[in-house]
Design an enzyme around this catalytic site. Structure first.
Site, PDB file in Angstrom:
ATOM      1  N   LYS A 197      56.626 -16.251  16.069  1.00 55.00           N
ATOM      2  CA  LYS A 197      56.435 -14.866  15.653  1.00 55.00           C
ATOM      3  C   LYS A 197      55.148 -14.312  16.221  1.00 55.00           C
ATOM      4  O   LYS A 197      54.290 -15.079  16.672  1.00 55.00           O
ATOM      5  CB  LYS A 197      56.286 -14.862  14.138  1.00 55.00           C
ATOM      6  CG  LYS A 197      57.151 -13.881  13.453  1.00 55.00           C
ATOM      7  CD  LYS A 197      57.052 -14.035  11.969  1.00 55.00           C
ATOM      8  CE  LYS A 197      58.437 -13.898  11.400  1.00 55.00           C
ATOM      9  NZ  LYS A 197      58.423 -13.932   9.957  1.00 55.00           N
ATOM     10  N   LYS A 231      66.380 -14.466  15.630  1.00 53.11           N
ATOM     11  CA  LYS A 231      66.303 -13.628  14.429  1.00 53.11           C
ATOM     12  C   LYS A 231      66.015 -12.189  14.815  1.00 53.11           C
ATOM     13  O   LYS A 231      65.065 -11.923  15.566  1.00 53.11           O
ATOM     14  CB  LYS A 231      65.145 -14.102  13.551  1.00 53.11           C
ATOM     15  CG  LYS A 231      65.482 -15.301  12.692  1.00 53.11           C
ATOM     16  CD  LYS A 231      64.226 -15.905  12.103  1.00 53.11           C
ATOM     17  CE  LYS A 231      63.451 -14.948  11.229  1.00 53.11           C
ATOM     18  NZ  LYS A 231      62.144 -15.521  10.825  1.00 53.11           N
TER      19      LYS A 231
END
Ligand code: G3H
Length: 251
Positions: free
Chosen positions: A29, A87
């Site tokens: 991330k 994701k």
């Protein structure tokens, strides 16, 4: 329940690798670009090379706009870089149909390249604050688009948590809807060890954390600590045992 931990850099991924036996998925991330901020392809690749080969690497594709082509191309970039969990934060989608459009493009782009990749459609528990699709719409969005999991995180990281926006009984509905659709249910959003009892009881498949395993519980100023990952996992295991015992006693 699987444990997904989100490092923001190669250095933090190396700390995750030190706690590899305690976690299940390493989720790349870039928190300074948002709740599901996307990191650079070379960071995903380097992290893939830095963590044990049996640990799947996940990558977020960002708090995505309603731009299906753009998002599909970004998702393919994450897969080519070595992520096998992809994701997508459906930040810019205001209707379920828009979200299905985005996720269909992602599923096609990713699975044409790598059929065994795992696609996660993520919405936001605090959707009401940003005007995107309702949390309980996610399981059906994931099902209609051919995704593998439905997820909730929080969009605004201001100290409020998953259960502040979607209480445990509504998260239970989310998990049930995901399971009825044949999907995994993933939950995140400043989750703490205190939330693990409820997350276990409702049948959550994947719990995602960052802040809870960072120094001082701070996802921005702290960095991931292997001993906190181990402690978090120990609590998960304890709740799993307690829950199994309670189910056995009730039957
Ligand atoms: O996917 C999980 C997120 O990184 C959760 O981060 P957080 O626990 O700091 O809200």
């Amino acid at each position: 329940m699987l444990l997904l931990v989100s490092p923001d850099s190669v250095a933090e991924a190396l700390d995750c690798a030190k706690a590899a036996e305690h976690l299940d998925i390493v989720d790349v991330k870039k928190p300074d670009e948002g709740s599901l901020g996307a990191n650079y392809p070379w960071v995903i690749r380097e992290i893939r090379d830095s963590v044990p080969a049996d640990k799947p690497v996940s990558a977020t594709v960002g708090d995505a706009p309603y731009k299906p082509g753009t998002v599909a191309q970004a998702a393919l970039g994450a897969a080519v870089s070595g992520a096998t969990y992809i994701k997508v934060g459906l930040y810019g989608c205001t209707t379920p149909d828009q979200a299905v459009d985005v996720m269909r493009g992602v599923v096609r782009a990713v699975k044409d390249y790598r059929p065994d990749a795992f696609v996660v459609a993520s919405g936001y528990a605090d959707a009401h604050r940003i005007g995107c699709v309702n949390p309980l719409a996610l399981p059906d969005i994931a099902r209609r688009s051919g995704s593998d999991a439905a997820m909730l995180d929080t969009a605004v990281k201001d100290g409020t948590r998953l259960f502040d926006h979607v209480p445990p009984e509504v998260c239970a509905d989310f998990v049930r809807l995901a399971h009825e659709a044949g999907l995994l249910a993933a939950l995140a959003g400043s989750v703490t060890v205190g939330d693990l009892g409820a997350l276990t009881r409702i049948g959550t498949d994947i719990v995602g954390v960052r802040g809870a395993v960072c120094e001082g519980g701070d996802r921005n100023t702290g960095s991931i600590q292997p001993h906190l990952v181990a402690a978090f996992r120990a609590e998960m295991d304890r709740h799993a045992r307690d829950h199994a015992a309670a189910v056995a006693a009730a039957s």
